[in-house]
Motif scaffolding. Structure first.
Motif, PDB file in Angstrom:
ATOM      1  N   CYS A  33     -13.986   5.747   8.744  1.00 29.54           N
ATOM      2  CA  CYS A  33     -12.585   5.323   8.777  1.00 29.54           C
ATOM      3  C   CYS A  33     -11.716   6.421   8.145  1.00 29.54           C
ATOM      4  O   CYS A  33     -12.025   6.927   7.068  1.00 29.54           O
ATOM      5  N   ASP A  34     -10.627   6.768   8.818  1.00 32.54           N
ATOM      6  CA  ASP A  34      -9.717   7.787   8.292  1.00 32.54           C
ATOM      7  C   ASP A  34      -8.915   7.291   7.089  1.00 32.54           C
ATOM      8  O   ASP A  34      -8.358   8.083   6.350  1.00 32.54           O
ATOM      9  N   ARG A  35      -8.878   5.993   6.888  1.00 30.35           N
ATOM     10  CA  ARG A  35      -8.114   5.430   5.778  1.00 30.35           C
ATOM     11  C   ARG A  35      -8.966   5.244   4.535  1.00 30.35           C
ATOM     12  O   ARG A  35      -8.596   5.666   3.446  1.00 30.35           O
ATOM     13  N   CYS A  36     -10.166   4.608   4.683  1.00 28.18           N
ATOM     14  CA  CYS A  36     -10.962   4.276   3.497  1.00 28.18           C
ATOM     15  C   CYS A  36     -12.306   5.010   3.437  1.00 28.18           C
ATOM     16  O   CYS A  36     -13.053   4.846   2.483  1.00 28.18           O
ATOM     17  N   VAL A  66      -9.622   4.017  12.505  1.00 31.29           N
ATOM     18  CA  VAL A  66      -9.246   3.088  11.447  1.00 31.29           C
ATOM     19  C   VAL A  66      -9.898   1.745  11.740  1.00 31.29           C
ATOM     20  O   VAL A  66      -9.939   1.311  12.899  1.00 31.29           O
ATOM     21  N   HIS A  67     -10.386   1.091  10.677  1.00 32.93           N
ATOM     22  CA  HIS A  67     -10.979  -0.239  10.846  1.00 32.93           C
ATOM     23  C   HIS A  67     -10.032  -1.136  11.645  1.00 32.93           C
ATOM     24  O   HIS A  67      -8.823  -1.119  11.410  1.00 32.93           O
ATOM     25  N   PRO A  68     -10.591  -1.940  12.526  1.00 36.01           N
ATOM     26  CA  PRO A  68      -9.725  -2.893  13.249  1.00 36.01           C
ATOM     27  C   PRO A  68      -9.257  -4.002  12.308  1.00 36.01           C
ATOM     28  O   PRO A  68      -9.876  -4.267  11.291  1.00 36.01           O
ATOM     29  N   GLU A  69      -8.155  -4.632  12.667  1.00 37.83           N
ATOM     30  CA  GLU A  69      -7.636  -5.736  11.865  1.00 37.83           C
ATOM     31  C   GLU A  69      -8.391  -7.012  12.203  1.00 37.83           C
ATOM     32  O   GLU A  69      -8.931  -7.147  13.307  1.00 37.83           O
ATOM     33  N   CYS A 102     -10.368  -2.652   5.986  1.00 41.37           N
ATOM     34  CA  CYS A 102     -10.806  -1.481   5.219  1.00 41.37           C
ATOM     35  C   CYS A 102     -11.378  -1.908   3.866  1.00 41.37           C
ATOM     36  O   CYS A 102     -11.105  -3.003   3.378  1.00 41.37           O
ATOM     37  N   ASP A 103     -12.112  -1.002   3.246  1.00 38.11           N
ATOM     38  CA  ASP A 103     -12.696  -1.212   1.927  1.00 38.11           C
ATOM     39  C   ASP A 103     -11.558  -1.381   0.908  1.00 38.11           C
ATOM     40  O   ASP A 103     -10.821  -0.433   0.622  1.00 38.11           O
ATOM     41  N   GLU A 104     -11.423  -2.592   0.362  1.00 39.84           N
ATOM     42  CA  GLU A 104     -10.302  -2.903  -0.532  1.00 39.84           C
ATOM     43  C   GLU A 104     -10.318  -2.058  -1.797  1.00 39.84           C
ATOM     44  O   GLU A 104      -9.268  -1.636  -2.289  1.00 39.84           O
ATOM     45  N   GLU A 105     -11.484  -1.808  -2.341  1.00 39.94           N
ATOM     46  CA  GLU A 105     -11.597  -1.015  -3.569  1.00 39.94           C
ATOM     47  C   GLU A 105     -11.072   0.405  -3.347  1.00 39.94           C
ATOM     48  O   GLU A 105     -10.333   0.947  -4.171  1.00 39.94           O
ATOM     49  N   MET A 106     -11.421   0.993  -2.205  1.00 39.38           N
ATOM     50  CA  MET A 106     -10.953   2.351  -1.896  1.00 39.38           C
ATOM     51  C   MET A 106      -9.443   2.370  -1.664  1.00 39.38           C
ATOM     52  O   MET A 106      -8.751   3.280  -2.133  1.00 39.38           O
ATOM     53  N   ILE A 107      -8.917   1.372  -1.001  1.00 34.30           N
ATOM     54  CA  ILE A 107      -7.470   1.298  -0.754  1.00 34.30           C
ATOM     55  C   ILE A 107      -6.722   1.172  -2.084  1.00 34.30           C
ATOM     56  O   ILE A 107      -5.686   1.803  -2.283  1.00 34.30           O
ATOM     57  N   GLN A 108      -7.254   0.387  -3.031  1.00 31.07           N
ATOM     58  CA  GLN A 108      -6.625   0.264  -4.348  1.00 31.07           C
ATOM     59  C   GLN A 108      -6.607   1.608  -5.071  1.00 31.07           C
ATOM     60  O   GLN A 108      -5.603   1.990  -5.678  1.00 31.07           O
ATOM     61  N   LYS A 109      -7.732   2.328  -5.005  1.00 30.30           N
ATOM     62  CA  LYS A 109      -7.779   3.647  -5.652  1.00 30.30           C
ATOM     63  C   LYS A 109      -6.790   4.616  -5.012  1.00 30.30           C
ATOM     64  O   LYS A 109      -6.141   5.400  -5.705  1.00 30.30           O
ATOM     65  N   LEU A 110      -6.677   4.576  -3.708  1.00 32.40           N
ATOM     66  CA  LEU A 110      -5.710   5.436  -3.027  1.00 32.40           C
ATOM     67  C   LEU A 110      -4.283   5.101  -3.454  1.00 32.40           C
ATOM     68  O   LEU A 110      -3.468   5.998  -3.685  1.00 32.40           O
ATOM     69  N   ASN A 111      -3.978   3.817  -3.543  1.00 32.23           N
ATOM     70  CA  ASN A 111      -2.633   3.403  -3.951  1.00 32.23           C
ATOM     71  C   ASN A 111      -2.321   3.825  -5.384  1.00 32.23           C
ATOM     72  O   ASN A 111      -1.185   4.166  -5.703  1.00 32.23           O
TER      73      ASN A 111
END
Length: 175
Positions: free
Chosen positions: A70-73, A131-134, A142-151
């Motif tokens: 995934c390009d996001r997470c 990107v992960h599908p919705e 997407c992996d929530e932990e990785m998204i939190q770290k990115l934010n």
């Protein structure tokens, strides 16, 4: 023996009408086309050859799964890949490509090499970003932990304007 030879369709001797050929593509298929990317793919390809006296139509249908990051997470997931295209084949004096979907082949040619057309269809079927599908509710998977770290590490783009620029803008506006 050339690996891509199995994607060749011998059309001389076939009767007029539709003929269906089934192929599979995997990592080994892509090794013959590119050097840098190693696609992890498991896909089936259905090639329908409609043979007529003066022209043939090659319809290629692709359907499969590709493992991507995934390009996001950055988490790996299986993405569906599918597509369809047609190529029109005419007979003429020599081999040439008239357009993206129209080719001319010599009367002496006995078979069509479809590997390049399959590769092009696959490449054109890929999205610009992976990107992960919705989910059903429209939420990201997407992996929530990785998204939190990115934010946490995202820089706010609000620009602080030096007040001296405001004074200069006033001078410009007065002229």
């Amino acid at each position: 023996m050339d690996y891509l030879a199995k994607y060749t369709i011998p059309f001389k001797g076939l009767k007029d009408g539709k003929h269906v050929f089934d192929f599979t593509i995997d990592e080994k298929f892509f090794e013959h086309f590119q050097q840098e990317d190693a696609y992890q793919v498991d896909a089936s390809v259905k090639v329908t050859l409609e043979k007529k006296t003066l022209v043939m139509t090659l319809t290629i249908e692709l359907d499969g799964i590709m493992k991507v990051a995934c390009d996001r997470c950055l988490e790996e997931f299986n993405m569906e890949v599918s597509g369809e295209s047609s190529v029109y084949v005419k007979f003429g004096e020599e081999n040439e490509e008239l357009a993206d979907d129209v080719i001319v082949i010599s009367e002496a040619v006995n078979e069509l090499e479809t590997a390049q057309y399959i590769y092009e269809l696959f490449s054109l079927s890929l999205p610009l970003s992976f990107v992960h599908p919705e989910d059903e509710d429209g939420n990201s998977t997407c992996d929530e932990e990785m998204i939190q770290k990115l934010n946490e590490h995202t820089v706010n783009d609000e620009q602080v304007i030096d007040p001296r620029w405001n004074d200069l803008r006033k001078l410009i506006d007065n002229n």
